[in-house]
Motif scaffolding. Structure first.
Motif, mmCIF file in Angstrom:
data_model
loop_
_atom_site.group_PDB
_atom_site.id
_atom_site.type_symbol
_atom_site.label_atom_id
_atom_site.label_comp_id
_atom_site.label_asym_id
_atom_site.label_seq_id
_atom_site.Cartn_x
_atom_site.Cartn_y
_atom_site.Cartn_z
ATOM 1 N N SER A 133 0.829 -1.209 -0.136
ATOM 2 C CA SER A 133 0.283 -0.014 -0.355
ATOM 3 C C SER A 133 1.079 1.535 -0.177
ATOM 4 O O SER A 133 0.863 2.653 -0.349
ATOM 5 C CB SER A 133 -0.777 -0.356 1.125
ATOM 6 N N TRP A 134 1.455 1.455 0.450
ATOM 7 C CA TRP A 134 2.889 2.397 0.992
ATOM 8 C C TRP A 134 3.810 2.449 -0.644
ATOM 9 O O TRP A 134 3.610 4.230 -0.973
ATOM 10 C CB TRP A 134 3.504 2.249 2.086
ATOM 11 N N LEU B 15 2.606 1.721 -2.952
ATOM 12 C CA LEU B 15 1.982 1.861 -4.242
ATOM 13 C C LEU B 15 1.224 3.585 -4.298
ATOM 14 O O LEU B 15 1.369 4.009 -4.742
ATOM 15 C CB LEU B 15 0.372 2.074 -4.228
ATOM 16 N N SER B 16 1.415 3.936 -3.349
ATOM 17 C CA SER B 16 0.979 5.710 -2.206
ATOM 18 C C SER B 16 2.111 6.327 -2.771
ATOM 19 O O SER B 16 1.954 7.598 -4.125
ATOM 20 C CB SER B 16 1.231 5.935 -1.136
ATOM 21 N N LEU B 17 3.844 5.820 -2.825
ATOM 22 C CA LEU B 17 5.206 6.823 -3.416
ATOM 23 C C LEU B 17 4.492 6.891 -5.131
ATOM 24 O O LEU B 17 5.594 7.554 -5.704
ATOM 25 C CB LEU B 17 6.006 5.778 -2.861
ATOM 26 N N SER C 65 2.415 6.178 -7.502
ATOM 27 C CA SER C 65 1.535 7.620 -7.755
ATOM 28 C C SER C 65 1.889 8.517 -7.323
ATOM 29 O O SER C 65 0.824 9.440 -8.422
ATOM 30 C CB SER C 65 0.209 6.976 -7.006
#
Lengths: 557, 150
Positions: free
Chosen positions: A367-368, A370-372, A374
């Motif tokens: 999740s982290w 993917l956030s980074l 994006s």
């Protein structure tokens, strides 16, 4: 007491949120691989366009007025020349101290491959009269690979290798045919008589006939006891004529053949070298693994050379891996040294990575990551398997919606036109980046007409596009540096408007092949004439898409 | 704050639509980017704009053909030796080897039919035309605008 605790918790929460906010503002901007402005301008767009056409689009690294990637830029006196396979292979041999090619799980030094290929090439040139060598043996095994290299070597001596998708069922203009096994030999049902020589590559597979016909030899008979050889001498002729010779012919599953010149190979190699950004260039440490599957084995015999030869040219090594349909995971079959991995975009091996069950901590890391991603920041922190830890770039190959229509130079039928393309969403691509811990480049191929990719996404492009875009279009990045492209309005899709940068793809460059069959060549010339003939544009029939404001090519699904 | 929210609660930042399909504009900067000019017919009035000053691009007309000379900015751009020609029909100037303003017609004047040029001038002009054809892309033709030039 409760008041103090609440105050403390509130303070800590505020400090955490403020720190993360501060981080997001300051750190993210400084840690991005590529600034959004660069991502929004990935192509050079011509200043003008013709009616019912878009402007000409080129990769950002080849501005208008500058030549496309046409070759290796080798010096020949005071001139520059593009080069050919001979130049590439002789340079590979000069760097062949330790590198190897892994075939069927076994490593063979490049020196050994050179020795075998030279021996085979000599044999082929001696025994070929019409100058055609048919190769119907798998290239992911040593015999097929060395015969292919021998064929490419022989192309400098006017023997053309013909990569066949299957053993011919009718008589063709071939002197020598390489087949995989005795089993195939029996299936030929006497057609071996059509050829001057038939080479059986794997003499352990199947039972040889009781009496082996005089024109049938095994690969082992020809190359027996070859030692390592570090030398491949190549001296270009003074008139530079080798650069324009035919390199190979590839036969598609639809029985349509396309020829490629040495120019196509060197242009494609040059474009691949240039596709790596600064500080991420190819080097001797790289190990390329190409995963060949049932669905892709037809086009790899011609498309595989660009990446393999380029990697070897930098002193790196390569693996050709055939993944059986029963293969369930990627990590168990790839070489752990792999730093560059090429695989088909729709491969089930990638699905197995995406669907693998993970622990809570891994989910959090994903999740982290993917956030980074994006936000434009690459992180390998969510790496799912240690077998992938060396991979630095994953190349996902995809083909145009209807490769047959492009190859046959025929408009696809309505039935095919309505078939939706199943490409992975940009969010899924970021998941793959996170789980494999590497960059990812999506490549668009027209496998039997263009050598190398037509377009490929930027090494640092991790954008997640809106669902409305992902559901209708596949993102393929800017046009390759060896090509330039435009979109034209076409009567079959009247809703696409050139003023909105939409239409059918037309390309121009040196990596484009030429139809072999006279009637197909004639049809191609007529179609080319229809779409702005005389300027060298080749329409990709049935390939409809649009150019984004970011200069990237998006194909309609 | 979107990153903080995504980072803490799981989520991703979606980029703006670069394709224009959804009707959203990708970016303020790119939205302002001018669309490519459609090749075809130019009037002296529409050609004038492309003088390298009012518009970055430099178009020059010779014998009715319009060439995109933006690559030759050092010659035809502002402060260049032939800057007068930018955005104009440069036929007479090139034919007579004169860079003076009186060789050029204003956009609201009738177009120059070059009928008074000598054979030598025409030969010189044809040489220039060939030079431009080899060097710069031809992007259209110059025609008189009804009600303005005819």
């Amino acid at each position: 007491m409760l008041y103090v605790s609440l105050k403390l918790i509130t303070t800590i929460s505020l400090v955490v949120v403020a720190s993360v906010w501060f981080g997001s503002k300051l750190v993210i901007n400084s840690r991005r691989d590529l600034h959004p402005i660069a991502l929004n301008g990935q192509a050079n767009v011509g200043p003008t366009r013709k009616e019912k056409e878009t402007a000409v689009y080129r990769n950002f690294t080849v501005p208008p007025g500058f030549p496309l990637s046409t070759g290796l830029g080798l010096s020949m006196g005071y001139k520059l020349r593009n080069g050919n396979f001979g130049d590439i292979w002789s340079n590979i041999m000069s760097l062949s101290a330790e590198n190897f090619v892994e075939l069927s799980g076994q490593e063979y030094s490049v020196k050994k491959i050179n020795a075998i290929s030279k021996c085979l090439s000599k044999y082929v040139v001696q025994h070929s009269e019409s100058g055609r060598l048919g190769i119907a043996a798998p290239i992911f095994e040593l015999p097929g690979f060395t015969i292919s290299i021998a064929g490419l070597m022989s192309s400098l001596n006017d023997v053309i290798p013909v990569f066949l998708s299957s053993v011919p069922r009718s008589k063709q203009e071939l002197d020598i045919l390489a087949i995989d096994s005795w089993t195939t030999f029996h299936q030929m049902n006497g057609s071996h008589k059509w050829y001057k020589i038939v080479i059986v590559c794997n003499d352990h597979s199947g039972q040889p006939p009781q009496t082996i016909p005089p024109n049938v030899v095994t690969w082992k008979d020809i190359v027996s006891n070859q030692e390592e050889d570090t030398v491949f001498e190549y001296e270009p002729p003074k008139d530079n004529s080798d650069d324009t010779k035919l390199l190979a012919i590839v036969s598609s599953p639809w029985n349509l053949s396309t020829s490629f010149s040495h120019m196509a190979l060197v242009s494609s190699v040059s474009a691949f070298i240039k596709s790596f950004p600064m500080d991420n260039e190819l080097s001797g440490k790289d190990h390329l693994t190409v995963v060949i599957e049932e669905a892709t084995k037809y086009y790899y015999p011609i498309q595989v050379w660009t990446k393999i030869l380029t990697t070897l040219l930098h002193g790196g090594s390569a693996s050709l891996l055939y993944a059986e349909p029963k293969q369930v995971d990627l990590q168990s079959c790839i070489n752990e040294k792999t730093s560059l991995l090429q695989i088909d975009s729709s491969s089930p091996l990638l699905d197995s990575i995406l669907q693998s069950s993970t622990a809570v901590l891994q989910e959090l890391k994903l999740s982290w990551a993917l956030s980074l991603l994006s936000e434009g920041i690459f992180t390998p922190s969510a790496l799912s398997c240690s077998a992938f830890h060396n991979i630095r770039c994953l190349f996902l190959s995809t083909t145009v919606l209807d490769a047959r229509a492009v190859t046959a130079m025929e408009m696809p039928s309505r039935k095919v036109q309505t078939k939706a393309k199943n490409s992975r969403s940009t969010l899924t691509l970021n998941k793959l980046r996170a789980l494999i811990g590497s960059r990812l480049v999506v490549e668009l191929y027209s496998p039997f007409m263009v050598m190398g990719p037509i377009a490929c996404t930027n090494f640092f492009d991790y954008r997640i596009l809106p669902d409305s875009v992902d559901s209708r279009l596949s993102h393929y990045g800017p046009i390759s540096t060896s090509l330039e492209a435009k979109l034209v309005e076409d009567e079959h899709r009247p809703e696409l408007q050139s003023s909105k940068r939409q239409g059918m793809l037309c390309i121009r460059g040196f990596t484009i092949g030429k139809p072999v069959e006279p009637e197909r060549l004639e049809r191609a010339l007529q179609i080319v004439e229809k779409f702005d003939g005389g300027e060298g544009w080749m329409p990709m029939l049935g390939v409809y898409g649009l150019f984004g404001k970011d200069g990237c090519f998006y194909e309609f699904k | 704050m979107s990153f903080v929210k995504n980072f803490l609660f799981g989520g991703v930042k979606t980029s703006e639509d670069p394709t224009g399909l959804t009707g959203e504009v990708a970016d303020n900067q790119t939205a302002k980017t001018e669309e490519p000019i459609v090749e075809g017919k130019f009037f002296p009035r529409t050609l004038y704009k492309y003088n390298g000053h009012d518009d970055e691009k430099i178009f020059i007309a010779i014998k009715g053909k319009v060439f995109d000379c933006s690559q030759g900015r050092q010659f035809y751009g502002p402060s260049g030796p032939y800057s007068n020609f930018a955005g104009h029909d440069a036929s007479r100037g090139l034919a007579t080897n004169s860079f003076e303003l009186d060789t050029l017609r204003h956009w609201d004047q009738p177009m120059d039919d070059l009928s008074d040029l000598t054979g030598q001038d025409m030969e010189s002009l044809n040489g220039w035309l060939e030079h431009f054809q080899n060097k710069y892309p031809c992007i259209g033709e110059l025609v008189p605008e009804p009600g303005v030039n005819i």
